[in-house]
Design a protein around this motif. Sequence first.
Motif, PDB file in Angstrom:
ATOM      1  N   TYR A 286      94.541  63.462  -8.877  1.00 57.37           N
ATOM      2  CA  TYR A 286      94.267  63.241 -10.300  1.00 57.37           C
ATOM      3  C   TYR A 286      95.206  62.179 -10.865  1.00 57.37           C
ATOM      4  CZ  TYR A 286      94.700  63.940 -15.320  1.00 57.37           C
ATOM      5  OH  TYR A 286      94.784  63.729 -16.661  1.00 57.37           O
ATOM      6  N   LEU A 287      96.499  62.277 -10.549  1.00 59.07           N
ATOM      7  CA  LEU A 287      97.472  61.327 -11.073  1.00 59.07           C
ATOM      8  C   LEU A 287      97.206  59.917 -10.559  1.00 59.07           C
ATOM      9  CD1 LEU A 287     100.689  63.526 -10.740  1.00 59.07           C
ATOM     10  CD2 LEU A 287      99.619  62.796 -12.877  1.00 59.07           C
ATOM     11  N   LEU A 288      96.894  59.794  -9.273  1.00 62.54           N
ATOM     12  CA  LEU A 288      96.618  58.475  -8.704  1.00 62.54           C
ATOM     13  C   LEU A 288      95.353  57.873  -9.317  1.00 62.54           C
ATOM     14  CD1 LEU A 288      97.513  59.114  -4.944  1.00 62.54           C
ATOM     15  CD2 LEU A 288      98.872  57.916  -6.662  1.00 62.54           C
ATOM     16  N   ASP A 289      94.356  58.717  -9.554  1.00 61.51           N
ATOM     17  CA  ASP A 289      93.131  58.219 -10.197  1.00 61.51           C
ATOM     18  C   ASP A 289      93.413  57.771 -11.635  1.00 61.51           C
ATOM     19  OD1 ASP A 289      91.651  58.695  -7.933  1.00 61.51           O
ATOM     20  OD2 ASP A 289      90.854  60.617  -8.621  1.00 61.51           O
ATOM     21  N   SER A 290      94.315  58.487 -12.310  1.00 64.36           N
ATOM     22  CA  SER A 290      94.582  58.183 -13.720  1.00 64.36           C
ATOM     23  C   SER A 290      95.304  56.858 -13.903  1.00 64.36           C
ATOM     24  CB  SER A 290      95.403  59.310 -14.356  1.00 64.36           C
ATOM     25  OG  SER A 290      96.741  59.315 -13.855  1.00 64.36           O
TER      26      SER A 290
ATOM     27  N   ARG B 186     104.806  60.919 -17.790  1.00 64.04           N
ATOM     28  CA  ARG B 186     104.285  61.537 -19.008  1.00 64.04           C
ATOM     29  C   ARG B 186     103.238  62.600 -18.693  1.00 64.04           C
ATOM     30  NH1 ARG B 186     105.192  57.844 -23.618  1.00 64.04           N
ATOM     31  NH2 ARG B 186     106.369  56.067 -22.830  1.00 64.04           N
ATOM     32  N   ALA B 187     102.385  62.308 -17.717  1.00 62.78           N
ATOM     33  CA  ALA B 187     101.336  63.273 -17.362  1.00 62.78           C
ATOM     34  C   ALA B 187     101.925  64.529 -16.732  1.00 62.78           C
ATOM     35  CB  ALA B 187     100.342  62.614 -16.412  1.00 62.78           C
ATOM     36  N   MET B 188     102.960  64.365 -15.896  1.00 59.89           N
ATOM     37  CA  MET B 188     103.486  65.515 -15.161  1.00 59.89           C
ATOM     38  C   MET B 188     104.316  66.445 -16.035  1.00 59.89           C
ATOM     39  SD  MET B 188     104.401  64.072 -11.356  1.00 59.89           S
ATOM     40  CE  MET B 188     104.705  65.745 -10.756  1.00 59.89           C
ATOM     41  N   PHE B 189     104.894  65.925 -17.114  1.00 61.82           N
ATOM     42  CA  PHE B 189     105.716  66.787 -17.977  1.00 61.82           C
ATOM     43  C   PHE B 189     105.000  67.168 -19.267  1.00 61.82           C
ATOM     44  CE2 PHE B 189     108.870  64.942 -15.181  1.00 61.82           C
ATOM     45  CZ  PHE B 189     109.653  66.056 -14.879  1.00 61.82           C
ATOM     46  N   LYS B 190     103.761  66.753 -19.392  1.00 60.88           N
ATOM     47  CA  LYS B 190     102.984  67.133 -20.573  1.00 60.88           C
ATOM     48  C   LYS B 190     102.762  68.645 -20.584  1.00 60.88           C
ATOM     49  CE  LYS B 190      98.783  65.917 -23.117  1.00 60.88           C
ATOM     50  NZ  LYS B 190      97.536  65.103 -23.138  1.00 60.88           N
TER      51      LYS B 190
END
Length: 575
Positions: free
Chosen positions: A84-88, A522-526
Amino acid sequence: MCRNLSKYALIFFFLALSGLIFLLRNIHTVENWNCHTISTLYQLQSRIQSSFIPVNLPTFYHNRTFCAHLGQKPSPEDEVEERYLLDSISWPGPPSHSSPPPLRQTSDPVHSLFAILPSKEGREWHVGDQLEVLVQMHDFLGRPKRYGGDFLLARLHSPELGAGVAGRVVDHRNGFYSALFPLLWEGTAQVEIVMVHSSEAVAVLRRLREERPDRVFFKSLFRLGFLSETTVCNMCLPPDQQPLCNYTDLYTGEPWYCYKPKMLSCDTRINHAKGGYLKHLITNKEALLFQSGVNIKVHIHPSGTHRISIQPRKDKAEEENSSINPEDSQLGASGYYYEDSWRPLGGAMMRQFNQSSAVAQCLQNKVINMYGDSTVRQWFEYLIAFVPDLKEFDLHSPKNVGPFMAVDSTHNILLKYRCHGPPIRFTTVRSSELRYVSNELDGLAGGPDTVVVLSVWAHFSTFPVEVYIRRLRHIRRALVRLLDRAPETLVVIRSANLQALDQEVSLYNSDWFSLQLDLVLRAMFKGLNVLLVDAWQMTAAHHHPHALHPPPAIVKNMIDTLLSYVCPDSTKSQK
């Protein structure tokens, strides 16, 4: 003639015989030459060899999985998150089927243009509206580009007001881009669009990130008595070239390796240091894509005016149809400058700490733990310089490396800094001081008087993004454990920031690498109970030139943001 030869032969025979007799008489002494002599000779040899380390660097496999997938195998849930993170953060680029174009067919900021689009009311804008700017990219021949992938920065600013805000850039993937700005103050404002890298340059950076994690290399010194050797180290080393010393962390599984010394064991390692930067990473044709003043951080000119006049906010009824929400965008405006002071959006309250006494009062009875790279060490240095009572305690640590500690006995303040574990490009770090942030967090008791500040990004730009995801995952788990046992602990994360770029810096520390890491962070600590100091937008919106270590004016705003989190204005919060 013959008589002279026989005479010399007798002399040589006599000398050889004398040498043999001397050797036989002193054979015991020769056999017991002390270790000091041998080790001194070997030490000299080792130093000579170590000076040529860059010549003998290992050959890496051009396969991203070799480095990215080292360490503990991720769980199925972790693999889903990673995908998901790599796609984002996927980035558009030149058509994959085409060969790299010549320079004249790549994006040229001088031939490119931007235009301010009219608002719903024509050419009239109000506070609370959104300004939209259309950018069209052209190549060096002046022809419109037909695909996206250029890395652009956008800023709206008013120099006379000390005001500025970063814009959000939308890539339409056809050579057109939109830059969107929230209008947050009254008066005249001007638009600034900068091309950081062309799409063709970004394609080169992406290939380097995936295929050349060795472009920054590291080294360690091994020593035992008078013997010493220096070998190459990295997160991933080809295992088939020579034996390895495995320094994988027992708790996190974070991998780290050094080539085993020829004469010493792996447990004789005494330090870690940056070895250097590999050269000749790109072709001469690719090098043309990274020219200062040509296609690295060059301004794009407007096709018309680049100024607008912002009128006061409209009444409530009109505002409902035109107001904007910064949270609507992936990287919406988190704040803006006005009178050179940062003003956060989204409900956060900002205080100004202009006196050292106010800082000391805010931090009274606090323990502040700073972990990370030199960008958070800069905060440590700012605080001890600004607060006279905060005295640094001499730990005899190497300069600019740490660990560092400062104490204010009057206000009962303890301030500490420690660098994160490898990869770390500092000059020399003692092996005993190499600590992973997640392990350090597990050692904290936490509580209402504990502040944790993290900044981990700058030293991961040369590795595949999976490596950074894995590191943040360990830190996140440790933070969850910390907040579970001590929910009142304050955790503040400093984001990445923009920096000055030339060709060399771009290949190792480009803002494009930093942006990708920042989006992942930012995505991982949201959703976690942590607070963010948005260094990215604070450097993007300011008029100062970009720098890895921002100037004092920006650092002061960062520190004010941190202290506003530690000591919020209770009066304004209640309102």
